[in-house]
Design an enzyme around this catalytic site. Structure first.
Site, PDB file in Angstrom:
ATOM      1  CG  HIS A 154      35.418 -19.508 -34.227  1.00 32.84           C
ATOM      2  ND1 HIS A 154      35.314 -19.828 -35.544  1.00 32.84           N
ATOM      3  CD2 HIS A 154      34.170 -19.598 -33.721  1.00 32.84           C
ATOM      4  CE1 HIS A 154      34.050 -20.099 -35.837  1.00 32.84           C
ATOM      5  NE2 HIS A 154      33.339 -19.950 -34.748  1.00 32.84           N
ATOM      6  N   PRO A 159      41.533 -12.846 -49.445  1.00 29.60           N
ATOM      7  CG  PRO A 159      39.480 -13.684 -50.154  1.00 29.60           C
ATOM      8  CD  PRO A 159      40.718 -13.032 -50.652  1.00 29.60           C
ATOM      9  CE  LYS A 169      45.870 -11.778 -40.318  1.00 25.18           C
ATOM     10  NZ  LYS A 169      45.009 -11.993 -39.194  1.00 25.18           N
ATOM     11  CE1 TYR A 184      41.013 -19.783 -44.104  1.00 30.01           C
ATOM     12  CE2 TYR A 184      40.820 -20.748 -41.916  1.00 30.01           C
ATOM     13  CZ  TYR A 184      40.780 -19.650 -42.748  1.00 30.01           C
ATOM     14  OH  TYR A 184      40.511 -18.407 -42.226  1.00 30.01           O
ATOM     15  CE1 TYR A 231      42.882 -17.712 -39.879  1.00 30.93           C
ATOM     16  CE2 TYR A 231      41.938 -17.445 -37.693  1.00 30.93           C
ATOM     17  CZ  TYR A 231      41.792 -17.749 -39.032  1.00 30.93           C
ATOM     18  OH  TYR A 231      40.554 -18.075 -39.530  1.00 30.93           O
TER      19      TYR A 231
END
Ligand SMILES: Cc1cc2nc3c(=O)[nH]c(=O)nc-3n(C[C@H](O)[C@H](O)[C@H](O)COP(=O)(O)OP(=O)(O)OC[C@H]3O[C@@H](n4cnc5c(N)ncnc54)[C@H](O)[C@@H]3O)c2cc1C
Length: 397
Positions: free
Chosen positions: A73, A293, A297, A201, A384
């Site tokens: 991704h 979550p 990580k 998200y 990220y």
């Protein structure tokens, strides 16, 4: 009495990865796991790997299936206030993340361990650690009603948040820091195609939602829920309705639903124990820290600890130097706190904590900023994909 160089407590991803990396360096380990192999391999948990974790799995010799089946991704989407902003990970950092389930990582590591000649000792009961500050550590356990003992040089506590390792450290030699969030995540796994090819998200007035996946045919979806909700209160139909209500219209319209194959509620917490060492015992992964979550990580931090500890142990046995082992806790914690900060920030920006309008406006401002400022988006993207070790090492100089 059995003898090994490193006794590893816990056969989750940390324990098996450490064992595998050490085996490739000719360092002997015994892995003790309290559950059965079937139980450990069926646990549905994390699913997103940072590039550093992917590299480490390749170094451990378990990257072949990951390379074939992992979904790369190059970005993810943030849905809020009726719009969608994409964080272009590749464009902002040059790196990408890989979707590959923890169940698959666990299976690959388990199969690799089978070939090492030192199988994992599953269903080890009443594991006890002693002599941690004497230089002669020992591990005792029971299996099939028989009491066993292991003599070793070091113990790696890879036994998760509820494990025995952290609890074996005297209370006055360890400090813990904790934040409990006032909600949980209700997760559903279903064999339906994901609503988007990247993760979505969603910040919504009804609460947070996440659209994730395990493959092109298997989706993992979450909605924020009250901490005291029980899974039985959530029929599949209720879950899909709630998820649809929290997504932007275009996504809701194309959401494919189906029967859940797993459904669970996980509480969210931030937790750090420091230092991550007591004498011959090194804490690794969830045994030392937990993150919510949001931002994925947990598993990646565990892998990062494994890398640092492995370097220290290899230096000890190869070069006779304890410098890296002595720095283990400091080096690992520097990364842990940064990931704790990022996970806390992402959780804070995306979830509904109260009905307070002021808080909702601040969230909106933060999210808008990510679409308007490349610097702000880049900071998120760097965290990220995972802060690289060269940066952490550079900082320590
Ligand atoms: C429900 C859930 C959902 C999650 N979702 C995500 C996610 O979406 N994204 C993400 O990044 N992370 C997620 N995580 C976190 C991630 O799964 C963990 O960070 C990761 O599993 C840490 O690996 P570990 O090996 O350190 O610990 P664990 O996976 O907890 O493994 C520890 C092992 O030690 C064993 N053990 C415990 N006590 C003993 C004992 N006394 N003796 C011997 N063995 C023992 C346990 O059975 C277990 O197998 C999730 C965690 C949970 C619980």
């Amino acid at each position: 009495m059995q003898r090994t160089q490193v006794a590893i407590i816990g056969g989750g991803p940390s324990g098996l990865l450490l064992g595998q990396l050490l085996a490739r360096q000719g360092i002997d380990t015994i892995v003790l796991e309290q559950r059965s192999r079937a139980y450990v391999e069926a646990r549905i948990r994390a699913g997103l790997l940072e590039p550093g974790t992917v590299e480490l799995l390749h170094t451990a010799g378990v990257g072949a299936r990951l390379a074939r089946e992992g979904l790369v991704h190059e970005g993810f989407e943030l849905a809020f206030d009726g719009r969608v902003e994409r964080i272009d990970l590749k464009g902002l950092t040059g790196e990408a993340v890989t979707v590959y389930g923890q169940t698959e990582v666990q299976r690959d590591l388990g199969e690799a361990r089978d070939t090492v000649g030192r199988p994992v000792i599953y269903e080890a009961e009443e594991v006890r650690l002693s002599g941690l500050d004497t230089g002669h550590p020992r591990v005792r356990y029971r299996r099939g009603g028989v009491e066993e003992e292991i003599e070793c040089d070091f113990i790696a506590g890879c036994d998760g948040y509820h494990g025995v390792s952290r609890q074996s450290i005297p209370a006055d030699r360890i400090r813990t820091y904790e934040r409990i969030y006032p909600f949980g995540w209700l997760g559903v796994l279903a064999d339906v195609p994901p609503v988007s090819h990247e993760l979505v998200y969603a910040n919504h007035a009804r609460g947070f939602a996440l659209c994730s996946m395990r493959s092109a045919h298997r989706s993992r979806y979450y909605v924020q829920c009250p901490l005291d909700d029980r899974v039985e209160e959530w029929s599949d139909a209720r879950f899909w309705d709630e998820l649809r209500a929290r997504l932007p219209e275009a996504y809701a319209a194309r959401l494919v639903t189906g029967p859940s194959i797993e459904k669970s509620i996980a509480p969210l917490r931030s937790f750090v124990a420091e230092p991550m060492r007591f004498g011959s015992l090194f804490l690794v992964g969830d045994a030392a820290h937990i993150v919510p979550p949001t931002g994925a990580k947990g598993l990646n931090l565990a892998a990062a600890d494994v890398r640092v500890l492995c370097d220290g142990l290899v230096d000890h046995y190869r070069a006779g130097s304890d410098l890296l082992l002595d720095e283990y806790s400091t080096r690992a914690l520097r990364r842990v706190w940064k990931a704790t900060r990022f996970s806390w920030w992402f959780t804070t920006v995306m979830h509904k904590f109260s009905d307070e309008i002021f808080a909702a406006r601040l969230q909106l401002a933060e999210l808008e900023l990510l679409g308007e400022s490349r610097a702000a988006a880049q900071a998120v993207a760097e965290n990220y994909v995972g802060l690289r070790f060269r940066r952490a090492e550079h900082e320590s100089r």
